[in-house]
Design an enzyme around this catalytic site. Structure first.
Site, PDB file in Angstrom:
ATOM      1  N   HIS A   1      -6.389  -5.974  -1.575  1.00  0.00           N
ATOM      2  CA  HIS A   1      -5.284  -5.258  -1.281  1.00  0.00           C
ATOM      3  C   HIS A   1      -4.190  -6.076  -0.707  1.00  0.00           C
ATOM      4  CE1 HIS A   1      -4.010  -1.116  -0.943  1.00  0.00           C
ATOM      5  NE2 HIS A   1      -3.669  -1.002   0.129  1.00  0.00           N
ATOM      6  N   SER A  47       0.705  -1.250   0.067  1.00  0.00           N
ATOM      7  CA  SER A  47      -0.031  -0.053   0.069  1.00  0.00           C
ATOM      8  C   SER A  47       0.842   1.138   0.046  1.00  0.00           C
ATOM      9  CB  SER A  47      -0.889  -0.152   1.045  1.00  0.00           C
ATOM     10  OG  SER A  47      -2.044   0.817   0.961  1.00  0.00           O
ATOM     11  N   ASP A  92      -9.029  -4.649  -5.886  1.00  0.00           N
ATOM     12  CA  ASP A  92      -8.728  -4.062  -5.215  1.00  0.00           C
ATOM     13  C   ASP A  92      -8.799  -2.309  -5.595  1.00  0.00           C
ATOM     14  OD1 ASP A  92      -7.407  -2.101  -3.037  1.00  0.00           O
ATOM     15  OD2 ASP A  92      -5.322  -2.795  -3.478  1.00  0.00           O
TER      16      ASP A  92
END
Length: 489
Positions: A436, A178, A410
């Protein structure tokens, strides 16, 4: 031989404690606007804290202030003395340890030591006791990257000292997911001499001002039937809010959110998180069932929000409250204020409602975000996304030996690099619950699966194939490091 290795690991741990321990004066949450990772709770390889003195401002030759930064290490798989070192980058939340996810499998395979550095300001690595805006000026991705470089050098030198050697470099590989996935890619870009390569999982490398693609992906991942119900729920809530605002907010236990935009953001995130973390059925099944049964859709959605988003994920309503975001004391929700500062100054990722076919309320627009930034941090606070993308390259990043991975469902993947280029392969893990960081965690990511097991993914083979590609690239790049005796090509 096994006993000698075990004894060495124990001795190393004890020595390190004596060498860097200071009295202790948390990545584990879902920070504001769902960028992140409440995925590792209770499933750690280690949660034993270590500390070292970090430079506060890496870009001032006259400022010599330091702060204590927390890190973790796990040496059980380390091939002494020349095994690789895997550096796991802490992200926009408290770092509670080194998770027993798929990186543990990679560490076993490559005989690697695992070390993880908590991001400056988050968790226990705060340079200041007050988080007033003036004190946040050292909170940036650029400072964080220099933190990593400084720590990497510190750790290598301390390892050399323990092994009674000098000027020896173990091969290093950098990991992140991320925002920390973006840091992983950016670290390889800016410090290629310090790492053999990087894994950038779900890496949000593109700063985006109007991030309409996020909401569009939520709709695509939901499918036509569920998407239509989510849109209807938004319309119903808007209607009820106009006639009896406090009552409908109370239905969601969110009456403290006086600003309507804050309330609608909370409701939008509650839906998005199910797709982001690989649990689409958690939101879609109850609301579609309620629709077919002619039941109250707002009540059905409120039940989901309270039980799943606030319950399972533990997200607090107050983390969406701009009054609360103004708090400058360090508290359990400080990560929300800290991440918003980074959003409001560097990367934006403003999840605004698309002009057509939106799921979220149109009240969540660019003006809402800009008003929040100025209300919380003061006038003139604005994310210079053009400067950020110019500095790092956005999705045109011109690095090398970086692996990009994304989950097909995602919403954040549209801020990542999804097209392969020479020496920077990009892989998309495709299945209905691949969200994710699926390559790290498996899917779904909640509840946590030991070693990121892919057995509960709707397409385990898709995850397995991408993991094979990751391992192959790592094997090649690490071997090139060993062949040259350097941490870069």
């Amino acid at each position: 031989m096994a006993m000698r290795r075990k004894d060495w690991v124990i001795a190393t741990a004890l020595t390190l404690l004596l060498f860097v321990y200071f009295p202790a004066f948390s990545y584990g949450l879902v920070p504001p606007r769902t960028l992140l990772n409440k995925l590792s709770e209770g499933k750690y390889l280690t949660n034993q804290e270590h500390w070292f003195d970090q430079t506060l401002d890496h870009f001032s030759p006259n400022d010599h202030r330091q702060f204590r930064q927390r890190y973790y290490e796990f040496l059980d798989y380390f091939r002494i003395p020349d095994g690789p070192i895997f550096l796991l980058i802490g992200g926009e939340g408290t770092s509670n340890g080194i998770a027993n996810d798929y990186l543990a499998v990679l560490a076993k395979k490559f005989g690697a030591a695992l070390v993880s550095l908590e991001h400056r300001y988050y968790g226990k690595s705060s340079p200041f006791s007050s988080l007033e805006t003036e004190n946040l000026k050292y909170l940036s991705s650029k400072q964080a990257l220099s933190d990593l470089a400084t720590f990497r050098q510190y750790y290598q030198e301390s390892l050399n000292a323990k092994l009674n050697r000098t000027k020896i470099e173990n091969p290093w590989f950098i990991f992140g997911g991320s925002y920390s996935g973006a840091l992983s890619a950016w670290f390889r870009l800016k410090f290629p001499h310090l790492t053999c390569g990087s894994l950038a999982s779900s890496a949000v490398v593109l700063a985006v001002y109007n991030f309409t693609e996020f909401d569009q992906q939520v709709g695509e991942s939901a499918g036509p039937e569920c998407k239509a119900v989510l849109q209807e729920i938004t319309q119903l809530v808007e209607q009820k809010l106009a006639s009896s605002g406090s009552k409908v907010k109370a239905t969601f236990d969110a009456e403290d959110l006086e600003i309507d935009g804050d309330f609608f953001y909370y409701l939008a995130d509650a839906a998005a998180v199910a797709f982001q973390y690989g649990n689409p059925d958690k939101v879609c099944e109850p609301i579609v069932k309620a629709k077919k049964a002619g039941e109250d859709l707002v009540d059905a959605y409120a039940k989901y929000v309270k039980e799943y988003y606030a319950g399972t994920f533990g997200v607090t309503v107050q983390s969406y409250d701009q009054k609360y975001l103004k708090r400058t004391d360090i508290n359990k929700d400080s990560s929300s204020r800290l991440w918003w500062f980074q959003v409001c100054t560097e990367v934006a990722y403003f999840q605004v409602a698309p002009s057509n076919d939106s799921i979220r309320s149109s009240k969540v627009d660019a003006k809402y975000h800009l008003d929040l930034c100025e209300n919380v941090f003061g006038k003139g606070t604005f994310p210079d996304v053009d400067a950020t993308n110019l500095y790092y390259g956005g999705t045109k990043i011109a690095g090398s030996k970086i692996i990009f991975t994304n989950g097909s469902q995602d919403p954040w993947r549209h801020a990542s690099k999804q097209t392969s280029s020479p020496d920077m392969p990009s892989y998309v893990v495709s299945c209905s619950n691949c969200g994710h960081c699926s390559d790290y965690r498996g899917c779904p990511q909640v509840p946590f699966a030991i070693e990121g097991s892919e057995k509960n993914c709707t397409s385990p083979d898709a995850v397995h194939k991408v993991r094979q590609k990751i391992s192959e690239n790592m094997d090649l790049w690490l071997s090139e490091c060993v062949d040259t005796g350097r941490s870069f090509i």
